[in-house]
Design an enzyme around this catalytic site. Sequence first.
Site, PDB file in Angstrom:
ATOM      1  N   HIS A 481       0.867  -1.251  -0.004  1.00 32.12           N
ATOM      2  CA  HIS A 481      -0.098   0.116  -0.104  1.00 32.12           C
ATOM      3  C   HIS A 481       0.915   1.021   0.020  1.00 32.12           C
ATOM      4  CE1 HIS A 481      -3.596   2.311   1.248  1.00 32.12           C
ATOM      5  NE2 HIS A 481      -2.825   2.981   1.666  1.00 32.12           N
ATOM      6  N   GLU A 482       1.633   1.457   1.028  1.00 31.96           N
ATOM      7  CA  GLU A 482       2.722   2.625   1.130  1.00 31.96           C
ATOM      8  C   GLU A 482       3.550   2.647  -0.066  1.00 31.96           C
ATOM      9  OE1 GLU A 482       1.607   4.727   3.023  1.00 31.96           O
ATOM     10  OE2 GLU A 482       0.426   3.348   4.156  1.00 31.96           O
ATOM     11  N   HIS A 485       1.866   4.482  -3.005  1.00 34.23           N
ATOM     12  CA  HIS A 485       1.961   5.953  -2.697  1.00 34.23           C
ATOM     13  C   HIS A 485       3.387   6.315  -3.141  1.00 34.23           C
ATOM     14  CE1 HIS A 485      -1.897   6.648  -0.723  1.00 34.23           C
ATOM     15  NE2 HIS A 485      -1.575   6.264   0.271  1.00 34.23           N
ATOM     16  N   HIS A 488       3.662   6.716  -6.851  1.00 35.53           N
ATOM     17  CA  HIS A 488       3.108   7.856  -7.293  1.00 35.53           C
ATOM     18  C   HIS A 488       3.921   9.208  -7.405  1.00 35.53           C
ATOM     19  CE1 HIS A 488      -1.173   9.989  -7.273  1.00 35.53           C
ATOM     20  NE2 HIS A 488      -0.464  10.188  -8.303  1.00 35.53           N
TER      21      HIS A 488
END
Length: 701
Positions: A481-482, A485, A488
Amino acid sequence: MNEPDRQEMTEGKRVNPFFEPYNTPHDTVPFDRIRLEDFEEAFMEGIRRDNEQIEKTINNPEKPTFDNTIINTEEDEGYYDLLSRVSTVFFNLLSAETNDEMDALAQKMQPILTQHANDVRLNPRLFERIRQVHLHHRKLTPEEKMLLDNCYDGFVRSGALLDEAGKERLRQLTEEASMLSLQFSQNLLKEQKAFTLDITDEAQLDGLPETAREAAALTAKEQGKQGWVFTLDFPSFSPFMTYSTQRELRKQLFMARNTVCTHDNTENNIEICKRIVNLRREIAQLLGYKTYADYVLKRRMASNTRGVYRLLNNLVDAYKPTAVKERDELRKLAHKDVDKMKPWDTSFYSHKLQMKKYNIDQEMLRPYFELSKVIGGVFGLANKLYGITFKENKDIPVYHPDVKAYEVFDKDGSYLAVFYADFHPRKGKQSGAWMTEYQGQYIDKKGENVRPHVSVVMNLTKPTEEKPALLTLGEVETFLHEFGHSLHGMFANTRFESLSGTNVWWDFVELPSQFMENYSIEKDFLRTFAFHYQTGEPLPDELIDRIVKSRNFMAATACLRQVSFGLLDMAYYTQREEFTEDIIPFEKQAWKKAILGEQLPDTCMTVQFSHIMAGGYAAGYYSYKWAEVLDADAFSVFKKHGIFNQETAQRFRDEVLSKGGTEHPMTLYKRFRGGEPTIDALLKRNGIKPPHKTHKTHKTH
C-alpha cells in the site's frame, strides 16, 4: 539530533546545515548534521526570506503576469525553499522520530507558522496580483492553467475575499485549530506508548505463537523488565488479541487500546475533538459554506455530501446482508465457549473460524515473509511492471538505524528518485503507516528535472534475538500500500512541485496505493519472493490456494468497518450548528447503521481518529472506499491483460502515476481505463452479489 563533535568545536562557528548546500548524495537531507536548535533558527530565517520575496513580488512595477506573479509564488528561490525544506524535515520527524524537546518546539513554532501562512494568504496586494492574472491570463498550458486555478482558489479558500473583520476572525480560528490538531497527535502518541501489559507468569502466554512470545520478551528486555511485555503497537497488540486464550487479558488489552485519550488526565482528547469540529465548521461558514464537508468536497471527486452518502449507503446495502451472515457464523462458533461474544473475542474467534474453514492463518505464512525477501519481492514487482531498479546507498544519511535509503533507477538506467523505508515501531514514532516526501519533483529554472525523495514509514514486526523480522500477510499488504503511494511520488513528471506526485485530490490519492494491495494474493507474485527463511523452500501452492480461497473471509465485515469510519467522519463535518453533544454517545449513533457488534459504553474511536482530527482526511475518510472502487476497476484491466503486463503498466504510469494533479483525476482515470469506473469489479472481487442493477457510483462533475 547530534551533539557537536570535536572537529566542529575547533573550526569556529558552525553553520546551520539548512543554510548551505547539503553536499550529500542527490542533495538528500543531512540528518547526521542536523541538531534540534537548527530547526528554530531555520524556521525564522525561512519566514524572513519568504516575506522578503513576497515584498519583491507585490512591489514589482510590471503588470501582473503568470511568470512574475504565479510562478514567483511557486518557485523563485525554488518552491522547495528554506521554509519548505525545514518544515518538511521537522514535521516528518515529528511523526517518525520525536521526543519531548521536539514536541515542545512544535508547540512553540506551530502558531508562528500558522500566523505566517495567514499573512501570506490574507495579503491583499499579493492576492490582487493573483486575481488580475486569473482574470486576464492568455495562452497557458493545461498544467499552467491548473496551477493558476489552484493558486487563486487556494487564496479564496483561505479567506482572501473576506473583509478585515472576517480575516481577523479566520486568523484566530485557524491558529487555534492548528494548535489543537498538534495537541491531539501529541496526546495520542503519549497515551499509546504509556500502556504496557506486563506478564511474568508464563502460563498467561497460553495460545500465543512463538513469534509473539519472543517479541514480547525482547520488549521486556528493552524496557528493563522481567518476563514479557505487550504494547498497543499493532505488531504486539494484534497477535495477542488473535491467539491468547486468556480472555481477561484480551479484555484488558482491548479496553486499553479503545479507551486511549478518554481518561481523566492531560492526554484526554474529548474536548479537543469537539473544539476542532466546531472550529472547522466556523471556518467553513465564515468562507460561505453551510458545513465543513461542503467546503472540503468542493475540491473532491465526490463533489458534495450527496456523492459521499450515495457511495457509503450503496456499500451498506450491498455488504450488510453478507456481513450479518459472517457475524452470525462467528457468534455460533463463539457460543460453544462463552455465553456472549464480546468485542475482545472477535479476533480470537475469527481466527478459529478461519482455521476451521480454510486451515490458514498468519503464523503459517510468517516464515515465508522474511522482511528482506519481502523488500526484494516488492522491488521486483516494480521492476516487472515498470523496469525500475533499487540499490541501497549507505552514504545517504538517515534519521534512525532502522531506516534504509535506496537510489531508484528508471528502466533506461537513469536516476529516478531516492526511496527511504522506515519499518519498525519505536518510542518516538506514531502508530500506523504513511508515505511522505523530503523533496518533491519539479522542473527548475534551468530546465533540470529535480527528482523526488520519498519515504514510507511503517510499524511492521521487528526482528528478535532469535529470528529476523517475519511479517504477516497483512503487513505485506501494508508495505505494498505505502509502496504504491511512493511510486506515485517517484514517477512524478510535472513542471510544478505543487502539482507533482501525490498532490492530487484526496479521494484519488489512495488509488495507486490500494491498487498495489491487489498483488498480495497473486500466486505469480508470491512465487517471486515467498521462501521459508530457514529452509529456502517456496511457499507451497497448497497454502497459496488457501490464501486465495480465504481472501474474502470476513470481507463484508471489514467493508462495513471502513464505512462506519466514513459515516462517523461525515457526521462530525456535516454539522451546521455548534456541536455540543457528548462525543462517545454521538459516535455510537453516527455509525450505527454499519455496526453489527456490541458497542461498549466507554470505548471511543473519535479521540484517536488521527485521519480526521489531525491527518488531513476530515470530511474525506470515505476516500478509501471511493478509491477502492477505482483500484478494483483498474486491477481488472491488469487481470484481463496479465498482472505483469508492461504495456498496461506503462499506460497506468503515463496517464495516472506521472501526471500528479495536473488534470482532473477522473480525466486521468478515464484516459487510462477508457471509461468511467463502476462498482462491479469491487463487488466481484469481494464475492458480493449486487443488491440491484449496478450503476456508476463515481459520477463526473
